[in-house]
Motif scaffolding. Structure first.
Motif, PDB file in Angstrom:
ATOM      1  N   HIS A  12       0.401  -1.004  -0.208  1.00 60.70           N
ATOM      2  CA  HIS A  12       0.236  -0.328   0.177  1.00 60.70           C
ATOM      3  C   HIS A  12       1.033   1.381   0.266  1.00 60.70           C
ATOM      4  O   HIS A  12       0.427   2.113  -0.103  1.00 60.70           O
ATOM      5  N   GLY A  13       2.234   1.178   0.536  1.00 57.80           N
ATOM      6  CA  GLY A  13       2.477   2.304   0.671  1.00 57.80           C
ATOM      7  C   GLY A  13       3.980   2.842  -0.666  1.00 57.80           C
ATOM      8  O   GLY A  13       4.043   3.773  -1.157  1.00 57.80           O
ATOM      9  N   SER A  68       4.095   6.296   5.608  1.00 55.56           N
ATOM     10  CA  SER A  68       4.668   5.165   4.407  1.00 55.56           C
ATOM     11  C   SER A  68       5.434   3.995   5.164  1.00 55.56           C
ATOM     12  O   SER A  68       5.219   2.582   4.128  1.00 55.56           O
ATOM     13  N   VAL A  71       1.037   1.547   6.991  1.00 58.71           N
ATOM     14  CA  VAL A  71       1.044   0.994   5.979  1.00 58.71           C
ATOM     15  C   VAL A  71       1.212  -0.212   5.562  1.00 58.71           C
ATOM     16  O   VAL A  71       0.987  -1.230   4.487  1.00 58.71           O
ATOM     17  N   ARG A  72       2.978  -0.792   5.332  1.00 58.15           N
ATOM     18  CA  ARG A  72       3.528  -1.923   5.554  1.00 58.15           C
ATOM     19  C   ARG A  72       3.624  -2.596   5.865  1.00 58.15           C
ATOM     20  O   ARG A  72       4.026  -4.211   6.299  1.00 58.15           O
ATOM     21  N   ARG A  84      -2.069   0.548  11.027  1.00 62.09           N
ATOM     22  CA  ARG A  84      -2.865   2.216  10.214  1.00 62.09           C
ATOM     23  C   ARG A  84      -2.791   3.317  10.779  1.00 62.09           C
ATOM     24  O   ARG A  84      -2.707   4.770   9.991  1.00 62.09           O
ATOM     25  N   SER A 246      -5.966   4.367   7.477  1.00 63.03           N
ATOM     26  CA  SER A 246      -4.780   5.555   7.430  1.00 63.03           C
ATOM     27  C   SER A 246      -4.928   6.865   7.127  1.00 63.03           C
ATOM     28  O   SER A 246      -6.194   7.069   6.225  1.00 63.03           O
ATOM     29  N   THR A 248      -3.611   7.778   4.572  1.00 60.97           N
ATOM     30  CA  THR A 248      -3.433   7.144   2.367  1.00 60.97           C
ATOM     31  C   THR A 248      -4.557   6.314   2.367  1.00 60.97           C
ATOM     32  O   THR A 248      -4.339   5.574   0.390  1.00 60.97           O
ATOM     33  N   GLU A 249      -4.923   5.436   3.632  1.00 61.75           N
ATOM     34  CA  GLU A 249      -6.108   4.083   2.422  1.00 61.75           C
ATOM     35  C   GLU A 249      -7.725   4.225   3.197  1.00 61.75           C
ATOM     36  O   GLU A 249      -7.842   4.951   4.505  1.00 61.75           O
TER      37      GLU A 249
END
Length: 305
Positions: A12-13, A68, A71-72, A84, A246, A248-249
């Motif tokens: 996802h990053g 970043s 998300v991993r 997240r 998060s 970013t997601e």
């Protein structure tokens, strides 16, 4: 009940920006220290205010870097979404601290208006010019992916804004050298405070929205509902929820009423791909119902996102 979790197991990053973050954080941290020291030596509130703004740059970079990495992280039995959501809490704390710091800078600027103090315009020009170079160079490292990755775009825009603020400090130094008017220093300080507060206020609002599971900015819930309602065979949509996992997601859950049933996995894969492409929603869970009155869904009355 049918489920499809789009992008499950993928990275996802996106691109790995660890090196860019390391260099940017190191350069900006060193510059914050240098600028704060010279701000004290030159008796310049503009430099101190700019140092505070560049500190926000460091915190913003750390936030983006942390997101970043988080998300991993793989989920666990206890933390089924991994870590997240901690990036959202970090953003909220960052915003609160920056608003407090901005208040302190503004108070000191007001005191400087009442009791002007000598400042070194040449020092302000030299130090702030270094800030322009550092922030511009750091921003260029995030240039290529700024349109594809929202997290990277945030870091890029933050660095560009800091370069502009440093330019303001340079102009204040030039004005002081040219005119000797000491009030330029607190004026620029207050302008910098306004820039910080405007950006931080938006961060605070977005953080609170994400913490309270509001639909993320940039996603129109009515458009998502309309897309789902217009899918072949769908006669109703309810229990639709869209929230941020998060910074970013985004995740979505929905119940689709399909009296004739669905096409199975192909139908779910299509929904997942199109929701990702159109709205940037990565994690999708869909429940298919036939609308059987003998087995009504207890959530069918939920018609709000």
């Amino acid at each position: 009940m049918s489920h499809n979790h789009s992008q499950e197991g993928n990275d996802h990053g996106g691109a790995n920006y660890n090196r860019a973050f390391v260099v940017s954080v190191a350069l900006n941290t060193g510059f914050v220290i240098i600028e704060a020291v010279y701000g004290i030596l030159a008796n310049s509130l503009a430099l101190l205010a700019d140092a505070g703004h560049n500190l926000s740059d460091v915190l913003g970079l750390l936030l983006a870097w942390g997101a970043s990495i988080l998300v991993r992280r793989l989920p666990t039995a206890r933390r089924t979404y991994g870590l997240r959501r901690s990036s959202i809490l970090a953003a909220l704390l960052n915003a609160i601290l920056l608003l407090v710091a901005s208040g302190a800078i503004a108070w000191e600027a007001i005191q400087r208006f009442l009791q002007p103090s000598p400042v070194s315009g040449a020092t302000i020009i030299g130090v702030a010019a270094v800030g322009i170079a550092i922030n511009t160079g750091s921003a260029l490292m995030f240039l290529s992916d700024r349109q594809r990755d929202l997290n990277i775009r945030g870091a890029f825009l933050h660095l560009v804004a800091d370069a502009v603020v440093s330019l303001g400090a340079v102009l204040a130094g030039i004005a002081i050298v040219a005119t000797g008017w000491l009030w330029f220093d607190p004026v620029v300080s207050l302008i910098i405070v306004v820039v910080i507060v405007v950006g931080t206020w938006q961060l605070l609002q977005e953080s609170i929205n994400l913490v309270t599971d509001a639909v993320p900015a940039g996603i129109e819930p009515l458009a998502v509902r309309t897309y789902l309602a217009e899918l072949p065979g769908v006669t109703g949509v309810h229990d639709l929820h869209i929230w941020a996992m998060s910074t970013t997601e985004t995740a979505l859950t929905a119940h689709l009423v399909m009296p004739t049933g669905s096409e199975g996995n192909a139908f779910l894969v299509r929904i997942a791909q199109e929701l990702h492409e159109r709205f940037g929603i990565e994690h999708i869970t869909v429940q298919i119902e036939t609308g059987d009155s003998n087995y009504p869904c207890p959530l069918a009355q939920d018609n709000l996102v």
